[in-house]
Scaffold this active site. Structure first.
Site, PDB file in Angstrom:
ATOM      1  N   GLU A 108       0.834  -1.213   0.000  1.00 60.64           N
ATOM      2  CA  GLU A 108       0.000   0.000   0.000  1.00 60.64           C
ATOM      3  C   GLU A 108       0.868   1.262   0.000  1.00 60.64           C
ATOM      4  O   GLU A 108       0.525   2.273  -0.616  1.00 60.64           O
ATOM      5  CB  GLU A 108      -0.901   0.015   1.239  1.00 60.64           C
ATOM      6  N   ASP A 110     -12.123  -3.592  -3.249  1.00 58.78           N
ATOM      7  CA  ASP A 110     -13.183  -4.601  -3.429  1.00 58.78           C
ATOM      8  C   ASP A 110     -14.504  -4.038  -2.939  1.00 58.78           C
ATOM      9  O   ASP A 110     -14.524  -3.122  -2.124  1.00 58.78           O
ATOM     10  CB  ASP A 110     -12.835  -5.882  -2.647  1.00 58.78           C
TER      11      ASP A 110
END
Ligand code: ADE
Length: 254
Positions: A23, A211
């Site tokens: 990330e 998601d």
């Protein structure tokens, strides 16, 4: 930004907290931040980077590191809490940002690759304690700095962020997320917000969607498929958030 809220000055010392190396990587590489091995406690797995941004910002970026036994990143609330304490205590930032990836909700207008900034207090959705007083304590509610002006300036979606220690969810998790009006489900922000609140540091969550919790794909597959692209989108927006702060956005009216 109206981020100023109740703080006493402008935001020039900024702590950025990430759980996963993947990330943080696009942002660390883009800014060419250097690791500061002397910061923190060498017994802990956290990896700290230092850097400057623009004319005025001083940054400390901390990543939770890896668990040597399992060979994976230290995600979830325990490492997030401890790293937040080490980082905020050692760096004394004027603003703490929990940055990372998260699940979104199609029913709330979320899409893969969106980047959200928190717009209400941070809550937990998996600390269910049906005892008087402890029920509200379990859910939490830790302050997030106002973010409307920042969101408009940088092009961020605004939404509530809800934290729990599972990538998947139960019906009860969904019920609590819904009750809190959250648009984003992730695994660290409320824990970090609690530390920031204890130490009196203004807090924001910045989360890129990998998601859709209410979509048709399995969360784990969708997460892995979109992690790299969402992390790039996160790095891009974080860059713009810092640009905004460097220009004096968020300056308190003191
Ligand atoms: N991080 C990315 N997607 C997530 C999800 N659906 N739940 C919790 N954390 C996440």
């Amino acid at each position: 930004m109206d981020l100023a809220g109740d703080s006493r000055g402008s935001f020039k010392r900024i702590a950025l907290l990430f759980a996963m190396e993947a990330e943080a990587r696009p942002f660390v590489e883009r800014l060419g931040l250097s690791q500061d091995a002397a910061f923190g406690d060498p017994r802990l797995p956290f990896v700290h980077y230092r850097g400057r941004y623009g004319n005025s910002l001083e940054l400390l970026l901390s990543v939770n590191g890896r668990d040597p036994r399992f060979g994976v990143d230290n995600i979830g609330t325990e490492p997030a809490t401890l790293n937040a304490y080490v980082t905020l205590r050692g760096f004394a930032p004027q603003l703490c940002i929990s940055a990372g990836t998260a699940g979104g909700f199609r029913s709330r207008g979320g899409a893969i690759g969106d980047v959200y900034v928190s717009d209400r207090p941070l809550r937990f959705h998996d600390r269910r304690i049906p005892l008087p007083g402890f029920d509200a304590y379990g859910v939490g509610s830790y302050p997030a700095a106002p973010s409307g002006e920042l969101a408009r300036a940088v092009g961020l979606k605004q939404g509530g962020v809800s934290t729990g220690n599972s990538l998947d969810h139960t019906e009860k998790c969904l019920e609590l997320i819904e009750r809190g009006g959250a648009s984003v489900k992730e695994m660290e922000a409320a824990a970090i917000a609690w530390v920031a609140w204890c130490l009196g540091t203004p807090f924001l969550a910045l989360k890129a969607i990998t998601d859709l919790v209410d979509g048709e794909h399995a969360t784990e597959e969708e997460f892995l498929r979109n992690l790299e692209a969402a992390s790039r989108a996160l790095g891009e927006k974080l860059h713009r958030v810092l640009e905004y702060l460097d220009r004096g956005g968020g300056q308190a009216a003191v």
